[in-house]
Write a protein that holds these residues in place. Sequence first.
Motif, PDB file in Angstrom:
ATOM      1  N   HIS A 121      -5.220 -16.501 -68.531  1.00  0.00           N
ATOM      2  CA  HIS A 121      -6.149 -17.299 -67.747  1.00  0.00           C
ATOM      3  C   HIS A 121      -7.495 -17.406 -68.455  1.00  0.00           C
ATOM      4  O   HIS A 121      -8.142 -18.461 -68.452  1.00  0.00           O
ATOM      5  N   SER A 122      -7.930 -16.324 -69.082  1.00  0.00           N
ATOM      6  CA  SER A 122      -9.218 -16.365 -69.787  1.00  0.00           C
ATOM      7  C   SER A 122      -9.162 -17.341 -70.960  1.00  0.00           C
ATOM      8  O   SER A 122     -10.153 -18.030 -71.242  1.00  0.00           O
ATOM      9  N   ARG A 125      -9.501 -20.852 -69.497  1.00  0.00           N
ATOM     10  CA  ARG A 125     -10.884 -21.158 -69.102  1.00  0.00           C
ATOM     11  C   ARG A 125     -11.788 -21.361 -70.316  1.00  0.00           C
ATOM     12  O   ARG A 125     -12.647 -22.240 -70.328  1.00  0.00           O
ATOM     13  N   MET A 128     -11.210 -24.790 -71.810  1.00  0.00           N
ATOM     14  CA  MET A 128     -11.815 -25.873 -71.032  1.00  0.00           C
ATOM     15  C   MET A 128     -13.280 -26.099 -71.399  1.00  0.00           C
ATOM     16  O   MET A 128     -13.804 -27.199 -71.227  1.00  0.00           O
ATOM     17  N   THR A 129     -13.937 -25.062 -71.925  1.00  0.00           N
ATOM     18  CA  THR A 129     -15.361 -25.193 -72.274  1.00  0.00           C
ATOM     19  C   THR A 129     -15.578 -25.445 -73.768  1.00  0.00           C
ATOM     20  O   THR A 129     -16.715 -25.525 -74.214  1.00  0.00           O
ATOM     21  N   THR A 174      -5.379 -19.859 -58.460  1.00  0.00           N
ATOM     22  CA  THR A 174      -6.488 -20.295 -59.318  1.00  0.00           C
ATOM     23  C   THR A 174      -6.052 -20.452 -60.766  1.00  0.00           C
ATOM     24  O   THR A 174      -6.425 -21.419 -61.443  1.00  0.00           O
ATOM     25  N   GLU A 175      -5.264 -19.511 -61.275  1.00  0.00           N
ATOM     26  CA  GLU A 175      -4.811 -19.585 -62.662  1.00  0.00           C
ATOM     27  C   GLU A 175      -3.978 -20.845 -62.898  1.00  0.00           C
ATOM     28  O   GLU A 175      -4.128 -21.515 -63.929  1.00  0.00           O
ATOM     29  N   ASP A 178      -6.259 -24.010 -62.767  1.00  0.00           N
ATOM     30  CA  ASP A 178      -7.025 -24.147 -64.003  1.00  0.00           C
ATOM     31  C   ASP A 178      -6.135 -24.634 -65.149  1.00  0.00           C
ATOM     32  O   ASP A 178      -6.566 -25.429 -65.989  1.00  0.00           O
TER      33      ASP A 178
END
Length: 199
Positions: A121-122, A125, A128-129, A174-175, A178
């Motif tokens: 998941h990290s 995320r 995505m940035t 959430t995972e 995302d």
Amino acid sequence: MPKSHLPPSLSIPLRAPPSRVTPTYPTHVLAVSSSRSSHDSQAIMVPVHSLVLAAQCARFPELRTPSMPVSHTLTLPVIPIAVPSPAAFTVLRSFMYDHRLDSVLKALFPLPANFLANLSHSTVRATMTSGQVLHQLSLYLCEASKYDLQTLTKHTAHVKDLWQDMVTLGLFDTELWDTIDLAWEIVLGAMNLAVVMRQ
């Protein structure tokens, strides 16, 4: 199986498990059909454990308690359900059991093996940035699709199908959300690149 011929239950013969193994049998069979079209007369038969679905799907109907195995036979209730995409449901079912984000992305479209390896998941995320990594993934997908807009449109539809099934089931992980957001950014980026390359 034809929706018009769904049985109320299925009887499954059981093999005797090794003495040290305690089997965890499915509790139900879902007859999954499309909610989009009344012309689709087929249902995909999917074995499930009611507890797995109840724990993760806020909008899933309550499932009646199945019977226990009798005389080496397991009788599973057949529950008809309709979702926007039965194919996408099978991807979500797998995720509900193993929670592998890489498997979700693999089911949608091709991505580099080194990106999918040990995907967390990290990582989702962080990607995505990162405009650079997003661009690289979109370029990979664009090249794997041979810059073909029709192929990329199909990939886009797969992401949308998964999203619609998640909403229908009330799957609020959430995972997973995302990861679907990441898939959407990648495929839209690939489509933009394909359009630019055609000009």
